[in-house]
Structure formats: C-alpha cells, structure tokens
Motif scaffolding. Sequence first.
Motif, PDB file in Angstrom:
ATOM      1  N   LEU A 155     -82.410  50.855-156.011  1.00 17.93           N
ATOM      2  CA  LEU A 155     -82.814  51.848-155.018  1.00 17.93           C
ATOM      3  C   LEU A 155     -83.207  53.150-155.702  1.00 17.93           C
ATOM      4  O   LEU A 155     -82.918  53.356-156.881  1.00 17.93           O
ATOM      5  N   CYS A 156     -83.838  54.035-154.940  1.00 17.85           N
ATOM      6  CA  CYS A 156     -83.998  55.423-155.353  1.00 17.85           C
ATOM      7  C   CYS A 156     -82.982  56.266-154.592  1.00 17.85           C
ATOM      8  O   CYS A 156     -82.541  55.880-153.506  1.00 17.85           O
ATOM      9  N   ASP A 157     -82.593  57.397-155.155  1.00 19.66           N
ATOM     10  CA  ASP A 157     -81.584  58.258-154.535  1.00 19.66           C
ATOM     11  C   ASP A 157     -82.257  59.075-153.425  1.00 19.66           C
ATOM     12  O   ASP A 157     -82.592  60.240-153.606  1.00 19.66           O
ATOM     13  N   THR A 188     -84.604  53.782-145.870  1.00 21.34           N
ATOM     14  CA  THR A 188     -85.022  54.983-146.597  1.00 21.34           C
ATOM     15  C   THR A 188     -85.202  56.167-145.653  1.00 21.34           C
ATOM     16  O   THR A 188     -84.891  57.314-146.007  1.00 21.34           O
ATOM     17  N   ARG A 324     -75.765  47.328-158.531  1.00 20.94           N
ATOM     18  CA  ARG A 324     -76.498  48.251-157.672  1.00 20.94           C
ATOM     19  C   ARG A 324     -76.932  49.426-158.540  1.00 20.94           C
ATOM     20  O   ARG A 324     -76.093  50.172-159.060  1.00 20.94           O
ATOM     21  N   GLU A 326     -79.214  52.917-158.842  1.00 24.93           N
ATOM     22  CA  GLU A 326     -79.847  53.973-158.038  1.00 24.93           C
ATOM     23  C   GLU A 326     -80.573  54.919-158.977  1.00 24.93           C
ATOM     24  O   GLU A 326     -79.957  55.566-159.829  1.00 24.93           O
TER      25      GLU A 326
END
Length: 343
Positions: A155-157, A188, A324, A326
């Motif tokens: 994921l992106c933060d 998102t 996971r 990030e």
Amino acid sequence: MNDVAAAAGVALKTVSRVVNNEPGVNTATAERVQAAIDRLGYRRNDGARTLRQGRTSSIGLVIEDVADPFYSGLSRAVEDVALGHDYLVFTGSSGESPTRERDLVLAFCARRVDGLIIVPAGEDHEYLTPEVDAGIAAVFADRPPGAGPETDIVLCDNSSGSRAGVEHLIAHGHRRIAFLGDSPAIFTAQERLRGYRQALAAAGLPYEERLVAMGPGDQARVQADVERMLSSPEPPTALFTGNGRMTVATLRVFASLASFAPPGVRHGGGAEPMERPALVGFDDFELADLLKITVVAQDPVGLGRTAAELLFQRLSGDDGPPRRVELPTRLVDRGSGEVGPGS
C-alpha cells in the motif's frame, strides 16, 4: 525438432541442448544445428516446455483502469520486474467492478498463470482461496483485500499523505478547507478522508460536512460540487483533492469560471468575482509541474515494483508469513497550495 536433427545429422538430444543453451555440444556441431534451425524456421515450444516444468512463466495483473496514469506506472513496473524473470504479464482492468475483477482473476487462473497481482475492486475474495490453496501466488496492491486468503499486501501511506497536504494548507493560513474525494466505498478514499480529518482536528478546526464531497470522479459531479462550495456564503479558501483525476477535473472547473478575481481581490459576495482557492492534490500527474500544482506524490512505480518483487519471492519458494508493506508519500510544493487566503 526431429526435422532439425535429421537435417543437421545429429541426435535429437543434441538439438535439445542447442535450443536450450545447455553445455556439452562442440562449436562446429552447434553451428550446424543452428544453421538447420534457421533454414527450417524452427521455433521452440515454450508453452510445452514450461508446462513440463509445472510453470507457465506468466502472471496476471488486475488493475482499476489501464488508461489511468497511476496504474500505467504501476503496470510498467510490474512488467519490468517480470521481464527480468523471463515472465509474461497478462493485464486487465476491473473498472471498479467486483464481478469483473473476479471474472478476470479466474480467467487468468484458468490459463494457469503462476501468480497474480490484484488491485481489489471488491471486499470478498473468498473466490481466490481455492486458487491459492492450489499453489497460485497472489499479492494485493494499492488496497487491502476483503475476506479471503492471507496474502502479501503493498500500500501507500494514504492517511499520512493526506494529512500532510492539509497541514500544508493550514500552515499557509487556511481555515476553511474543502475535501473532494472518490467514492467512500474505496479504501484509498476512506484513508485520505481520514488524514484530512486528522489534520483539521490537530489544528483545532471543525469538520464540516458541507465542505466534503465524495463520489465518482467524472467532470459533471466535480463541477457541481466545486461550484456549490465556491458559491456558498462562506466558501472554502482552499481545496484538497483526493486523487489525480479529481485534481484535473477541479482545474477544468477553475478554467470554466470566468468570475474568478485576479490575485489579491477578495470574495465579497453579490456580483463581485470570487477568489480562486488554493489547491493541493493527492497524486502527481502529467503537466502538474508546468501548471505549478502542489501535490502529495505517491510512488506507483515503487508500488508495482515492490508487489512484483514480493510475488517472485513467493514463486521462488518463500513461504514466510504474509507481509504488509506501506510506502511513504512526499509533498511537492509548486505554488498552488502556498498562497494564503486573500493573498
């Protein structure tokens, strides 16, 4: 291959060694075999070879929209990593449809791909459990999956990036900041709204529902929401847009409003022109530097590369617990968010 062996006057095994670049064939014989291959137009059957090895040397990639620049960058990064492993990538767009996502994933599985990278559109991924149990590796990117098998996630933060963008506007004196986001059902969009709310709370500013608009990113919807906000008795002095498409749509609204005042002229109500609000967008986009738009930049290339690298680690035998990852975002200030109210 039998024809090549007969033409070159060698054993079938010798042809196999030459075709697969295996040692044990002297130079003169190898040249004779290669000449026969060229003359006969022989091509190796990679499908049969990989099936004998129990692999197809292919992976499936399911994204939201192949035309979206964000996902174009992600896709290219996945392809680059796959190419380094001599793998092909089959790509499809879900269009935010859980049904289409499921159909694409299962179609790839039916074609015996070795692994999958999925940007999930739905919240139920139990359909994938039998495929993972059968040995297909899977990684989810950009958004976490719903119920289903435990897999790696990249994921992106989103919340921290959104918070940083709104805090940047607050630091330049803005107290009425509007938020335009994607559909609230999208992970998102939820996270970016959360970051917006966190920034307001940390600054002691109230959260006002009328300054928040979420929904599809089409031009008509964005136009209606921006015009509604800017024509209100207490219009926002700044906008934070939740993705690149929202930012571009908002810029089109700005261009269509001939009633914007020149810099330094305040909105006074009535027939007086309104002041163009400050703008910060989540996601960088093409020409944002030329338009001097301040953005919170994600790293779609890093996202795709990381997801692909995790997938190939699994294909290489890594059976550790699901991970996971990030990835951070960064604020790129270019001028559109660096003006205070009334400046």
